[in-house]
Design an enzyme around this catalytic site. Structure first.
Site, PDB file in Angstrom:
ATOM      1  CG  HIS A 141      -0.557  -0.029   2.411  1.00 50.04           C
ATOM      2  ND1 HIS A 141      -0.149  -0.613   3.454  1.00 50.04           N
ATOM      3  CD2 HIS A 141       0.011   1.242   3.104  1.00 50.04           C
ATOM      4  CE1 HIS A 141       0.397  -0.620   4.437  1.00 50.04           C
ATOM      5  NE2 HIS A 141       0.391   1.256   4.355  1.00 50.04           N
ATOM      6  CG  ASP A 175      -0.077  -4.050   2.723  1.00 51.65           C
ATOM      7  OD1 ASP A 175       0.242  -3.724   1.800  1.00 51.65           O
ATOM      8  OD2 ASP A 175      -0.101  -3.553   3.696  1.00 51.65           O
ATOM      9  CB  SER A 269       2.842   1.848   6.253  1.00 55.94           C
ATOM     10  OG  SER A 269       1.772   1.812   7.147  1.00 55.94           O
TER      11      SER A 269
END
Length: 410
Positions: A141, A175, A269
């Site tokens: 992402h 992910d 992230s």
């Protein structure tokens, strides 16, 4: 719900999640206990008749007990802060690992050169250096968000250098993604640890670029293991002043996630979660939020490095990842019994060959308790094609167990 595809989720209350908070995935739910500082030790009673030499030996013995962990409360209180006064009864703290007594600054200094900021036209995140020539591991992402807006990605290194980056491969199912920084050499690759060796309570550091602040370090512990979470499907990774331009990631279910109270915020992230020896044990990927906010509340999640290494190795070698296939469609069980109810079995699938049937209630996968349908999805994604796993299920009130050899998902 197909056990190899995530269910649809709607945003609400979980950053990078859907409506459903992470399930325990085999670990019982525990309430958080707030620990206060330990009471001060009672003052030493003077004992007449001791020589100066005897007093010195006694002081050394007390110091040895404190360093060896004999006083657990003292370790908790001092392991993560620099003491104002260093004495024999108040030793210099270590970022606890008996065989590798590094301080928090030592660990941070060791790892920071291996953590980068990834910037794009409409979003940003973090990444971890895998090789000296520019291979970088991050979240899918983050790559999606940074790639939106028509611009390319730029990597900023800890020493201030920058470089353009291109995508090596992405895996939305886990992910994870690998990118390559162009025209660089001599980078410091992260040292990989063993996420299977983690225990609840282990000390960890989270490194990355929260809210656009590169080189940030936060500290905490492993607060739970083996969580199952659904990530993606929301605006992601918007740094200060950029509004809500982050990328909307693909919804996916991840099993075996590490839960930590080390502060993780948007922008973290793809960054590093490291243990007390400075070894990479996870890739920070999601946070829980509360009260309508989107900042840290002490509940963050990382993808285990053992999973990330398996995925990144395949992305680097072929640009794609093969995933295990069980062949059942499942939904959450109702009533008092936790588990995943089998709604459909794919003909000629591994589940069909093993004898699983519609209406079976799957309660354990490879010995780990199943809380619901998402747990089965996440756990299956953690296995390799060809791997044999034990499925425990209930049928007509009786518990049975069967070995299933997983196939590659086509």
């Amino acid at each position: 719900m197909d056990a190899n595809e995530p269910r649809d989720q709607r945003a609400g209350g979980w950053s990078q999640f859907g409506d459903t908070p992470p399930s325990a995935g085999g670990f019982p739910r525990r309430d958080t206990v707030i620990m206060g500082p330990p009471p001060p030790p009672p003052p030493a009673r003077a004992k007449p008749g001791f020589s100066a030499r005897q007093k010195a030996l006694a002081g050394l013995a007390l110091a040895a007990m404190a360093i060896g962990g004999g006083a657990v409360g003292a370790t908790v209180a001092t392991a993560f802060q620099e003491p104002q006064v260093v004495t024999a009864s108040n030793p210099s703290p270590t970022f606890k690992q008996a065989s590798n007594p590094l301080s928090v600054p030592d660990v941070a200094a060791k790892v920071q050169p291996s953590v980068v900021m990834i910037k794009g036209a409409t979003g940003e995140g973090s990444g971890v250096v895998l090789s000296e020539d520019g291979l970088i591991l991050t979240n899918n992402h983050v790559v999606v968000g940074a790639g939106q807006g028509g611009g390319g990605m730029t990597v900023k290194f800890n020493d201030g250098r920058t470089a353009k980056a291109s995508v090596v491969g992405t895996d939305p199912a886990t992910d994870l993604a690998v990118i390559r920084a162009e025209d660089v050499s001599g980078l410091t690759a992260a040292t990989l640890g063993d996420s299977d060796a983690l225990k609840v309570g282990d000390s960890v550091l989270a490194l990355g670029s929260p809210l656009g602040l590169s080189g940030s370090v936060t500290m905490g512990i492993v607060s739970a293991l083996d969580r199952t979470l659904t990530v993606g499907g929301e605006q992601q990774q918007a740094p200060p002043g950029w509004g809500q331009g982050g990328g909307a990631g693909e919804v996916t279910t991840i099993g075996g996630a590490i839960q930590t109270d080390a502060a993780i915020n948007p922008g973290n992230s793809g960054g590093a979660l490291v243990n007390a020896g400075g070894q990479l044990v996870g890739i920070n990927t999601a946070i829980a939020t509360g009260g309508g906010g989107n900042g840290n509340i002490g509940v963050g999640f990382a993808i285990p490095i053992n999973t990330a290494k398996q995925v990144s190795d395949q992305l680097i070698s072929s640009g794609k990842v093969s995933h295990a296939f069980l062949g059942v469609s499942v939904t959450d069980a109702t009533g008092d019994v936790a588990g995943a109810l089998v709604r459909e079995v794919t003909p000629a699938s591994p589940a069909d060959k093993a004898g699983l049937k519609q209406g079976d209630l799957i309660t354990r996968v490879d010995g780990k308790a199943v809380e619901g349908g998402d747990t089965v999805v996440g756990q299956v994604r953690g296995f390799k094609p060809g791997q044999q796993v034990q499925i425990t299920y209930m049928r007509d009130g009786e518990e049975s167990s069967v070995a299933v050899t997983l196939q590659e998902k086509k």
